[in-house]
Design a protein around this motif. Structure first.
Motif, short mmCIF file in Angstrom:
data_model
loop_
_atom_site.label_atom_id
_atom_site.label_comp_id
_atom_site.label_asym_id
_atom_site.label_seq_id
_atom_site.Cartn_x
_atom_site.Cartn_y
_atom_site.Cartn_z
N ALA A 94 0.85 -1.19 0.00
CA ALA A 94 0.00 0.00 0.00
C ALA A 94 0.89 1.24 0.00
N ILE A 95 0.55 2.19 -0.86
CA ILE A 95 1.34 3.43 -0.91
C ILE A 95 0.66 4.47 -0.01
N LEU A 96 1.37 4.96 0.96
CA LEU A 96 0.81 6.00 1.83
C LEU A 96 1.59 7.29 1.67
N GLU A 97 0.89 8.33 1.32
CA GLU A 97 1.55 9.64 1.17
C GLU A 97 1.52 10.36 2.51
N ILE A 98 2.69 10.71 2.98
CA ILE A 98 2.77 11.33 4.30
C ILE A 98 3.28 12.77 4.19
N PRO A 99 2.97 13.59 5.18
CA PRO A 99 3.48 14.97 5.12
C PRO A 99 4.98 15.00 5.38
N SER A 100 5.62 16.09 5.04
CA SER A 100 7.03 16.25 5.41
C SER A 100 7.17 17.58 6.13
N PRO A 104 3.19 20.49 4.23
CA PRO A 104 2.08 19.83 4.93
C PRO A 104 1.25 18.94 3.99
N TYR A 105 0.52 18.04 4.59
CA TYR A 105 -0.30 17.10 3.80
C TYR A 105 -1.41 17.85 3.07
N ASP A 106 -1.54 17.56 1.78
CA ASP A 106 -2.60 18.19 1.00
C ASP A 106 -3.50 17.09 0.43
N PRO A 107 -4.73 16.97 0.95
CA PRO A 107 -5.62 15.89 0.49
C PRO A 107 -5.88 15.96 -1.02
N ALA A 108 -5.81 17.17 -1.59
CA ALA A 108 -6.09 17.31 -3.03
C ALA A 108 -5.07 16.57 -3.89
N HIS A 109 -3.88 16.33 -3.35
CA HIS A 109 -2.85 15.64 -4.13
C HIS A 109 -2.77 14.15 -3.83
N ASP A 110 -3.44 13.71 -2.78
CA ASP A 110 -3.36 12.31 -2.38
C ASP A 110 -3.91 11.39 -3.48
N SER A 111 -3.11 10.39 -3.86
CA SER A 111 -3.52 9.53 -4.98
C SER A 111 -4.80 8.75 -4.67
N VAL A 112 -4.98 8.35 -3.42
CA VAL A 112 -6.19 7.59 -3.06
C VAL A 112 -7.42 8.48 -3.17
N LEU A 113 -7.29 9.69 -2.61
CA LEU A 113 -8.45 10.58 -2.63
C LEU A 113 -8.75 11.06 -4.04
N SER A 114 -7.70 11.24 -4.85
CA SER A 114 -8.01 11.69 -6.22
C SER A 114 -8.64 10.56 -7.03
N SER B 29 -12.82 9.14 8.15
CA SER B 29 -11.85 8.57 9.10
C SER B 29 -10.43 8.68 8.55
N TYR B 30 -10.29 8.46 7.24
CA TYR B 30 -8.98 8.55 6.60
C TYR B 30 -8.39 9.94 6.79
N LEU B 31 -9.22 10.96 6.57
CA LEU B 31 -8.75 12.34 6.70
C LEU B 31 -8.43 12.69 8.15
N VAL B 32 -9.26 12.19 9.08
CA VAL B 32 -9.01 12.45 10.50
C VAL B 32 -7.70 11.80 10.93
N LEU B 33 -7.49 10.56 10.46
CA LEU B 33 -6.24 9.86 10.80
C LEU B 33 -5.03 10.57 10.22
#
Lengths: 130, 215
Positions: A94-100, A104-114, B29-33
């Protein structure tokens, strides 16, 4: 009891990382660092000298290794190889994109959310309801 | 006939609603985590920076990483849960601080083993008392005694020290704090991975329903 199957069986797997130095240092302190007999590590430190080719190679290597279950990748690094990250769709690793630190973490760029984003479009859900 | 069709339509709508709710719920939940992961990582970076400030930049750097062959003390375990007739669900669980000398057990699992052993020992206690005088019973007891709950904690402590030792034997307490923050981050990450699997699962179901409805 004593015959209980141990947790660390053959399916115990590693966590790989492609991130900045501090993030890697932290996770190595947490005990995820692994160096095999050929001195290959399960992480890649990305700094200003790291080329996109190196990141691509590490990403391809980690996603094809069978002993890796999760690949942590800093989101800004993932943005550098976005085409590879977005086209990857296997469940393991599983690929998890984490902040650095600086990004900061941007949900708009997250591959899962997109990937799932289009369901949030009210039109697509509403048209289905009619 | 109409009533039957209505009921069928209603139940299919109900199912679809349930799927959409599950999808929205797992996304939330994903976003909260991810949010709590961010704060725990931020805490870790801050503590690492404080440790670097007190110990000196050259004492905490990637040049000191252990590059000798060694296996990871903290690993993952993959479980395949059967979630339906055709569906199989992935579940990640963290196996923390397994000893490099006895890599077959990790501290979390070892705790359960300990509970079992304690139970076993209490049920066996009259027997032990009977054989108390013989030297054989003492030898039999010895391996069990080494697996006391303290041993589990000791094992985790030993492994923690081992990973800290790449930066020297006397390290700043801030570095220990950073280690604990990154351990928390790792626990959250495993939850994120599980939630991600749930999210993609729910997404597939919703999409399937939508596609079948449009046909």
């Amino acid at each position: 009891m004593a015959n209980r199957a141990p947790v660390r069986t053959n399916n115990s797997a590693l966590i790989a990382m492609i991130a900045d130095e501090d993030t890697i240092t932290g996770f190595l302190l947490a005990g995820v660092g692994n160096v095999d007999l050929r001195r290959k590590t399960n992480y890649l430190i990305v700094d200003s000298k790291t080329t996109v080719k190196q990141i691509e190679d590490a990403f391809k290597e980690f996603t094809t290794r069978e002993d890796i279950a999760i690949v942590l990748i800093s989101q800004y690094v993932a943005n550098m190889v976005r085409f590879l990250v977005d086209s990857y769709n296997k469940p393991i690793p599983a690929i998890l994109e984490i902040p650095s630190k600086d990004h900061p973490y941007d949900p708009a760029h997250d591959s899962v959310l997109s990937r799932v984003k289009y369901l949030f479009s009210t039109e697509s859900v509403a048209s289905d309801r009619r | 006939m109409e009533k039957g069709e209505d009921a069928e339509l209603q139940s299919s709508n109900h199912e679809r609603d349930a799927n959409v709710l599950e999808f929205m719920d797992s996304t939330d939940s994903y976003l909260v985590l991810m949010n709590s992961l961010s704060s725990s990582l931020r805490q870790g970076w801050l503590e690492l920076a404080s440790a670097r400030h007190s110990m000196g930049a050259s004492r905490i750097s990637s040049a000191l990483f252990d590059l000798k062959s060694h296996s990871a003390a903290t690993t993952l375990q993959l479980n395949h849960q059967i979630a339906g007739p055709e569906a199989e669900k992935l579940h990640f669980s963290l196996c923390k601080w397994a000893s490099s000398e006895s890599p077959k057990s990790c501290s979390e699992e070892a705790k359960f083993e300990e509970e079992d052993k304690l139970l076993q020992r209490t049920s066996n206690s009259p027997k032990v008392l009977d054989q108390d005088g013989s030297s054989n019973s003492v030898q039999e007891e010895a391996p069990e005694a080494t697996e006391s709950p303290r041993t589990v904690e000791d094992q985790a402590r030993k492994e923690r020290l081992k990973s800290l030792s790449m930066f020297g034997m006397l390290v700043s307490p801030k570095l220990r704090a950073a280690q604990s923050s990154f351990e928390t981050a790792l626990e959250i990450l495993v939850e994120v991975a599980n939630k991600r699997a749930d999210l993609l699962d729910a997404y597939d179901q919703v999409r399937e329903k939508m596609e079948s409805a449009t046909k």
